[in-house]
Design a protein around this motif. Sequence first.
Motif, PDB file in Angstrom:
ATOM      1  N   ARG A   9       0.858  -1.197   0.000  1.00 11.81           N
ATOM      2  CA  ARG A   9       0.000   0.000   0.000  1.00 11.81           C
ATOM      3  C   ARG A   9       0.884   1.234   0.000  1.00 11.81           C
ATOM      4  NH1 ARG A   9      -3.036  -0.280   5.459  1.00 11.81           N
ATOM      5  NH2 ARG A   9      -3.707   1.776   4.753  1.00 11.81           N
ATOM      6  N   THR A  10       0.362   2.329  -0.561  1.00 13.22           N
ATOM      7  CA  THR A  10       1.097   3.583  -0.538  1.00 13.22           C
ATOM      8  C   THR A  10       1.393   3.971   0.904  1.00 13.22           C
ATOM      9  OG1 THR A  10       0.071   4.320  -2.589  1.00 13.22           O
ATOM     10  CG2 THR A  10       1.062   6.022  -1.194  1.00 13.22           C
ATOM     11  N   ALA A  11       2.653   4.223   1.195  1.00 14.30           N
ATOM     12  CA  ALA A  11       3.077   4.501   2.569  1.00 14.30           C
ATOM     13  C   ALA A  11       3.778   5.852   2.627  1.00 14.30           C
ATOM     14  CB  ALA A  11       4.009   3.406   3.062  1.00 14.30           C
ATOM     15  N   ARG A  12       3.296   6.712   3.485  1.00 19.01           N
ATOM     16  CA  ARG A  12       3.900   8.029   3.695  1.00 19.01           C
ATOM     17  C   ARG A  12       3.728   8.392   5.156  1.00 19.01           C
ATOM     18  NH1 ARG A  12       7.765  11.602   2.235  1.00 19.01           N
ATOM     19  NH2 ARG A  12       7.120  13.757   2.534  1.00 19.01           N
ATOM     20  N   LYS A  13       4.835   8.630   5.839  1.00 19.82           N
ATOM     21  CA  LYS A  13       4.842   9.011   7.254  1.00 19.82           C
ATOM     22  C   LYS A  13       4.124   7.966   8.122  1.00 19.82           C
ATOM     23  CE  LYS A  13       5.417  13.957   6.402  1.00 19.82           C
ATOM     24  NZ  LYS A  13       6.874  13.856   6.590  1.00 19.82           N
ATOM     25  N   VAL A  14       4.421   6.718   7.861  1.00 17.06           N
ATOM     26  CA  VAL A  14       3.864   5.601   8.635  1.00 17.06           C
ATOM     27  C   VAL A  14       4.726   5.369   9.881  1.00 17.06           C
ATOM     28  CG1 VAL A  14       3.447   3.106   8.608  1.00 17.06           C
ATOM     29  CG2 VAL A  14       2.875   4.504   6.603  1.00 17.06           C
ATOM     30  N   LYS A  15       4.099   5.146  11.006  1.00 12.87           N
ATOM     31  CA  LYS A  15       4.813   4.841  12.239  1.00 12.87           C
ATOM     32  C   LYS A  15       5.076   3.340  12.335  1.00 12.87           C
ATOM     33  CE  LYS A  15       4.943   9.082  13.512  1.00 12.87           C
ATOM     34  NZ  LYS A  15       6.244   9.801  13.372  1.00 12.87           N
ATOM     35  N   ARG A  16       6.135   2.964  13.081  1.00 12.57           N
ATOM     36  CA  ARG A  16       6.546   1.565  13.120  1.00 12.57           C
ATOM     37  C   ARG A  16       5.440   0.641  13.621  1.00 12.57           C
ATOM     38  NH1 ARG A  16      11.254  -0.425  15.242  1.00 12.57           N
ATOM     39  NH2 ARG A  16      10.153  -2.363  15.668  1.00 12.57           N
ATOM     40  N   ASP A  17       4.580   1.119  14.532  1.00 14.57           N
ATOM     41  CA  ASP A  17       3.513   0.267  15.041  1.00 14.57           C
ATOM     42  C   ASP A  17       2.513  -0.125  13.961  1.00 14.57           C
ATOM     43  OD1 ASP A  17       4.649   0.317  17.529  1.00 14.57           O
ATOM     44  OD2 ASP A  17       3.229   1.757  18.395  1.00 14.57           O
ATOM     45  N   ASP A  18       2.450   0.663  12.893  1.00  9.29           N
ATOM     46  CA  ASP A  18       1.526   0.389  11.793  1.00  9.29           C
ATOM     47  C   ASP A  18       2.242  -0.150  10.554  1.00  9.29           C
ATOM     48  OD1 ASP A  18      -0.683   1.461  13.277  1.00  9.29           O
ATOM     49  OD2 ASP A  18       0.017   3.480  12.761  1.00  9.29           O
ATOM     50  N   ALA A  19       3.543  -0.335  10.628  1.00 11.04           N
ATOM     51  CA  ALA A  19       4.338  -0.616   9.434  1.00 11.04           C
ATOM     52  C   ALA A  19       3.909  -1.888   8.717  1.00 11.04           C
ATOM     53  CB  ALA A  19       5.815  -0.701   9.811  1.00 11.04           C
ATOM     54  N   TYR A  20       3.607  -2.945   9.472  1.00 10.36           N
ATOM     55  CA  TYR A  20       3.274  -4.219   8.832  1.00 10.36           C
ATOM     56  C   TYR A  20       2.010  -4.128   7.975  1.00 10.36           C
ATOM     57  CZ  TYR A  20       6.869  -6.685  11.499  1.00 10.36           C
ATOM     58  OH  TYR A  20       8.064  -7.121  12.015  1.00 10.36           O
ATOM     59  N   ASP A  21       1.139  -3.157   8.271  1.00  8.81           N
ATOM     60  CA  ASP A  21      -0.092  -2.995   7.497  1.00  8.81           C
ATOM     61  C   ASP A  21       0.188  -2.556   6.057  1.00  8.81           C
ATOM     62  OD1 ASP A  21      -1.520  -3.626   9.777  1.00  8.81           O
ATOM     63  OD2 ASP A  21      -1.911  -1.537  10.323  1.00  8.81           O
ATOM     64  N   PHE A  22       1.394  -2.092   5.787  1.00  9.41           N
ATOM     65  CA  PHE A  22       1.725  -1.553   4.472  1.00  9.41           C
ATOM     66  C   PHE A  22       2.609  -2.506   3.657  1.00  9.41           C
ATOM     67  CE2 PHE A  22       0.304   1.914   6.992  1.00  9.41           C
ATOM     68  CZ  PHE A  22      -0.323   2.779   6.107  1.00  9.41           C
ATOM     69  N   ILE A  23       2.842  -3.685   4.192  1.00  8.43           N
ATOM     70  CA  ILE A  23       3.649  -4.682   3.490  1.00  8.43           C
ATOM     71  C   ILE A  23       2.732  -5.661   2.783  1.00  8.43           C
ATOM     72  CG2 ILE A  23       5.315  -6.561   3.773  1.00  8.43           C
ATOM     73  CD1 ILE A  23       6.407  -5.039   6.211  1.00  8.43           C
ATOM     74  N   GLY A  24       2.965  -5.847   1.476  1.00  9.71           N
ATOM     75  CA  GLY A  24       2.166  -6.801   0.719  1.00  9.71           C
ATOM     76  C   GLY A  24       2.657  -8.221   0.898  1.00  9.71           C
ATOM     77  N   GLY A  25       3.971  -8.379   0.946  1.00 11.41           N
ATOM     78  CA  GLY A  25       4.525  -9.716   1.098  1.00 11.41           C
ATOM     79  C   GLY A  25       6.032  -9.707   1.103  1.00 11.41           C
ATOM     80  N   TYR A  26       6.607 -10.894   0.977  1.00 10.74           N
ATOM     81  CA  TYR A  26       8.055 -11.058   1.085  1.00 10.74           C
ATOM     82  C   TYR A  26       8.544 -12.023   0.010  1.00 10.74           C
ATOM     83  CZ  TYR A  26       7.053  -9.265   5.770  1.00 10.74           C
ATOM     84  OH  TYR A  26       6.609  -8.511   6.824  1.00 10.74           O
ATOM     85  N   THR A  27       9.811 -11.906  -0.320  1.00  5.50           N
ATOM     86  CA  THR A  27      10.478 -12.875  -1.159  1.00  5.50           C
ATOM     87  C   THR A  27      11.940 -12.946  -0.735  1.00  5.50           C
ATOM     88  OG1 THR A  27      10.775 -13.621  -3.450  1.00  5.50           O
ATOM     89  CG2 THR A  27      11.047 -11.257  -3.027  1.00  5.50           C
ATOM     90  N   VAL A  28      12.733 -13.715  -1.488  1.00  6.63           N
ATOM     91  CA  VAL A  28      14.161 -13.877  -1.216  1.00  6.63           C
ATOM     92  C   VAL A  28      14.938 -13.182  -2.320  1.00  6.63           C
ATOM     93  CG1 VAL A  28      16.053 -15.515  -0.860  1.00  6.63           C
ATOM     94  CG2 VAL A  28      13.708 -16.138  -0.187  1.00  6.63           C
ATOM     95  N   ALA A  29      15.991 -12.480  -1.960  1.00  5.77           N
ATOM     96  CA  ALA A  29      16.900 -11.909  -2.954  1.00  5.77           C
ATOM     97  C   ALA A  29      18.316 -12.395  -2.685  1.00  5.77           C
ATOM     98  CB  ALA A  29      16.871 -10.383  -2.923  1.00  5.77           C
ATOM     99  N   ASN A  30      19.084 -12.500  -3.754  1.00  3.34           N
ATOM    100  CA  ASN A  30      20.518 -12.778  -3.671  1.00  3.34           C
ATOM    101  C   ASN A  30      21.211 -11.606  -4.339  1.00  3.34           C
ATOM    102  OD1 ASN A  30      23.140 -13.616  -3.850  1.00  3.34           O
ATOM    103  ND2 ASN A  30      22.726 -15.509  -4.930  1.00  3.34           N
ATOM    104  N   ASP A  31      21.679 -10.675  -3.541  1.00  6.14           N
ATOM    105  CA  ASP A  31      22.209  -9.409  -4.060  1.00  6.14           C
ATOM    106  C   ASP A  31      23.727  -9.504  -4.216  1.00  6.14           C
ATOM    107  OD1 ASP A  31      22.300  -6.825  -4.937  1.00  6.14           O
ATOM    108  OD2 ASP A  31      22.090  -5.925  -2.950  1.00  6.14           O
ATOM    109  N   TYR A  32      24.161 -10.084  -5.342  1.00  4.97           N
ATOM    110  CA  TYR A  32      25.592 -10.264  -5.561  1.00  4.97           C
ATOM    111  C   TYR A  32      26.352  -8.948  -5.494  1.00  4.97           C
ATOM    112  CZ  TYR A  32      24.958 -15.072  -7.196  1.00  4.97           C
ATOM    113  OH  TYR A  32      24.680 -16.420  -7.277  1.00  4.97           O
ATOM    114  N   ALA A  33      27.575  -9.039  -4.972  1.00  4.06           N
ATOM    115  CA  ALA A  33      28.479  -7.891  -4.932  1.00  4.06           C
ATOM    116  C   ALA A  33      29.822  -8.292  -5.531  1.00  4.06           C
ATOM    117  CB  ALA A  33      28.677  -7.405  -3.495  1.00  4.06           C
ATOM    118  N   ILE A  34      30.440  -7.381  -6.244  1.00  8.13           N
ATOM    119  CA  ILE A  34      31.751  -7.621  -6.845  1.00  8.13           C
ATOM    120  C   ILE A  34      32.734  -6.681  -6.159  1.00  8.13           C
ATOM    121  CG2 ILE A  34      33.084  -7.613  -8.985  1.00  8.13           C
ATOM    122  CD1 ILE A  34      30.245  -7.927 -10.373  1.00  8.13           C
ATOM    123  N   ARG A  35      33.512  -7.242  -5.245  1.00  7.90           N
ATOM    124  CA  ARG A  35      34.357  -6.409  -4.390  1.00  7.90           C
ATOM    125  C   ARG A  35      35.415  -5.638  -5.175  1.00  7.90           C
ATOM    126  NH1 ARG A  35      35.682  -9.619   1.252  1.00  7.90           N
ATOM    127  NH2 ARG A  35      33.536 -10.145   1.798  1.00  7.90           N
TER     128      ARG A  35
END
Length: 248
Positions: free
Chosen positions: A110-136
């Motif tokens: 959901r569109t989130a603007r000036k959301v407080k941490r107690d309400d934060a989970y209400d604005f999350i649609g879901g989760y996935t896994v990422a593999n964020d490669y880095a090249i040092r």
Amino acid sequence: MKTARIIHNGVAQRAMERDGQLALDDGTLVAFDAVTWLPPLEPTPLPRTILALGLNYADHAKELEFKAPDEPLVFLKGETALTGHRQVTRRPAGVDFMHYECELTIIIGRTARKVKRDDAYDFIGGYTVANDYAIRDYLENWYRPNLRVKNRDATTPIGPWFVAAKDVPNPMALALSTTVNGKVTQSGNTKDMIFDVPFLIEYFCAFMTLQPGDIILTGTPDGVVDCKAGDVIVTEIEGIGALMNTIG
């Protein structure tokens, strides 16, 4: 419920996990290896904002010989960096160290603007896994990763599943692990994040608007190792899924 985005017979579509197979829009069941996996993200009408955390686990900061940050260390990624499950990520010729980063990824619902941490989970649609490669080799400064480190095409596999927020009761208590060619090389838990999921939502939307489909990569624990061409990397998060990628 776990959903994916795949290409089957040339058509991009959503699919659901059912009895160890993929159920397509028309009800057809197909094997996992009979499709091309895409990042499990729905198309958005606006450019997607991709926010990524660096040094968000104290043990990883120590591993890299850095002091843990006092506030989130954040950088932006372009969407062409994303690729799907079972895809190939190229190791540039001549580099000395390229490593994976297993990361819990937040997908804004959901569109989130000036959301407080107690309400934060209400604005999350879901989760996935990422593999964020880095090249040092290309890293100018750990606090300023340049474009060649984190924005190369197809260097951030993501997936395989989108898992609805309601199906993840506590995202701050999930085991993470990575295997390279079947050997466990990284093990951690999201409870060890320096800046947790609710904090990050509140922090970002205090000064910017988060739109549905925007994503936040939340960092990785210690245990990164160099990955060579031919290596098969599996980054897995408890209850979310196991993301497989091959180095080319």
